[in-house]
Write a protein that holds these residues in place. Structure first.
Motif: not given
Ligand SMILES: Cc1ncc(COP(=O)(O)O)c(C=O)c1O
Length: 439
Positions: A119-123, A248-249, A344-346
């Protein structure tokens, strides 16, 4: 985020508190020694989020790091510091394990960690695309040694790679005669990197492997374009992502990569020596594991000479695991999901950006991170012609600032990382320290 949404997201952390484990536990283990409950923390975090007081929310998170308060730690990219909920969960899981040691996996919680990671790595990432391993060094070796490369086959990589990538390639060069072709990262134009790689490709190129985010300057590469180039030429494409997720995104499938590896003890805040290897659906079978054992195969029969490796990335998991490390990684992933990688990035990118801009005002500083903002991350690199990295490190050290010297590619530079443990005043302190060095 409203309170209802936040409470839904914190369910994972709260559930960890209720059972001592963030997923269905072995009853005997849970009864024997439940992990300390992080529920009060989850509740406090929910309260802080609901208060609408941003400063309070980030301060509460900052307090979870037991980093030496006398130092300003700007090296999350070097090695992360797990926050207290993760440390407490780890100790609890270790105690549970030592109360009732049991060889092999309890499959349910093990797979649950992979679900969280997916889930953390993408849909579109699936648990079966992932193998849990010790970190990026291990993963890079799995990739470089696992591919069927022959003498004279060429591999393209960058001059800015971590020793993990260069060592694995040099080892295979000495062992099997592969050839290494190097490109110098282009910090002026992201597209320049695609062009530099394209110029190195020949009919003998079999693999392109480099870092998703470089450990030298925090440079994010335009990987989708490079994946397209690799796919069009029938070249395997692998990324060392030790510095990428959360920094990073991120969407692993969208990178277009065939193979990916990462250490989850940096930006993901998991325990040390946790990481993963990813193989794009259908690609795991291309990689022959060099280490096999219990867990790697679907079936084996030495009398019949039969050995059928698992077709998924699970083939890279073998032997006894330190389950507690990975269960606590699950807790770290819960925390990242609760806060949100984008949040977190924001929170952290403005600190990195202010530092990057501030460097421009210090005479003699050369900024090494990409000139295009979209390719900069939470890590910034710079150097000074007047001072070698060792002197800058000593000077920062006198001001109790921890950074990372960068000797890769003879850069003789410094890298700093800004993360959840940092505040705006840390940016000011680092810039002021550098100003006094040049004054
Ligand atoms: C880009 C990159 N690759 C690989 C590694 C090696 O990671 P590990 O020592 O966790 O295996 C690091 C560590 O800093 C890194 O930054």
């Amino acid at each position: 985020m409203n309170r209802k949404e936040f409470l839904k997201m914190t369910a994972g952390l709260a559930a960890a508190g209720a059972t001592g484990l963030p997923f269905a536990p072995l009853v005997s283990r849970a009864a024997a020694a439940p992990a300390p409950s992080p529920e009060p923390f989850a509740a406090r975090l929910a309260q802080a989020a609901a208060s609408g007081d941003d400063a309070f929310f980030w301060q509460l998170l900052r307090e979870q790091f037991i980093l030496d308060p006398d130092w300003i730690f700007l090296n999350f990219g070097g090695l992360g510091s797990s926050p207290l909920p993760v440390i407490d969960a780890l100790v609890g899981f270790l105690r549970a394990e030592e109360r009732a040691p049991s060889a092999g996996h309890d499959e349910k919680p093990w797979q649950a960690v992979k679900d969280k990671l997916a889930r953390a790595l993408g849909p579109s990432c699936r648990r079966e695309d992932l193998g849990l391993i010790g970190g990026a060094t291990e993963g890079v070796n799995v990739i470089v040694n696992g591919l069927p490369l022959k003498r004279g086959d060429e591999v393209v990589t960058s001059t800015h790679e971590h020793v993990a990538v260069h060592s694995a390639l040099l080892n295979r060069m000495q062992k099997d005669g592969i050839a290494i072709r190097l490109f110098e990262p282009d910090i002026a134009r992201a597209a320049g990197n695609v062009e530099r790689i394209a110029r190195l490709v020949t009919p003998r190129t079999r693999l392109i492997i480099f870092s998703h985010v470089s450990c030298t300057t925090g440079q994010l590469f335009p990987v989708r374009e490079i994946a397209s180039l690799a796919r069009a030429k029938n070249i395997w494409f692998a990324l060392d992502g030790a510095q990428a997720p959360v920094n990073a995104p991120f969407d692993i499938a969208a990178t277009g990569v065939d193979f990916y590896t990462c250490s989850t003890h940096k930006w993901m805040m998991g325990p040390k020596r946790t990481g993963f290897i990813y193989a794009r659906p259908g690609m795991a079978e291309v990689l022959r594991p060099q280490t096999v054992g219990g867990g790697s195969s679907l079936r084996y029969d030495v009398a019949k000479g039969e050995f059928v490796l698992k077709p998924t990335a699970e083939r890279f998991e073998s032997g006894t695991q330190n389950d507690a490390l990975f269960y606590a990684l699950g807790t770290a992933l819960d925390l990242v999901a609760t806060i949100g990688a984008d949040r977190i990035q924001a929170r952290c990118k403005p600190m990195a950006e202010r530092f990057y801009r501030g460097l421009a005002d210090i005479p003699g500083v050369e900024r090494l991170s990409p000139e295009e903002e979209a390719y900069r991350t939470l890590m910034i690199g710079f150097r000074m012609a007047s001072h070698p990295m060792t002197e800058i490190m000593q000077h920062l050290g006198k001001d109790k600032i921890r950074a990372r010297p960068v000797s890769e590619d003879g850069l003789n530079s410094i890298r700093v990382s800004f993360y959840l443990n940092n505040r705006d005043e840390d940016v000011t302190a680092a810039l002021e320290s550098l100003k006094t060095l040049t004054a």
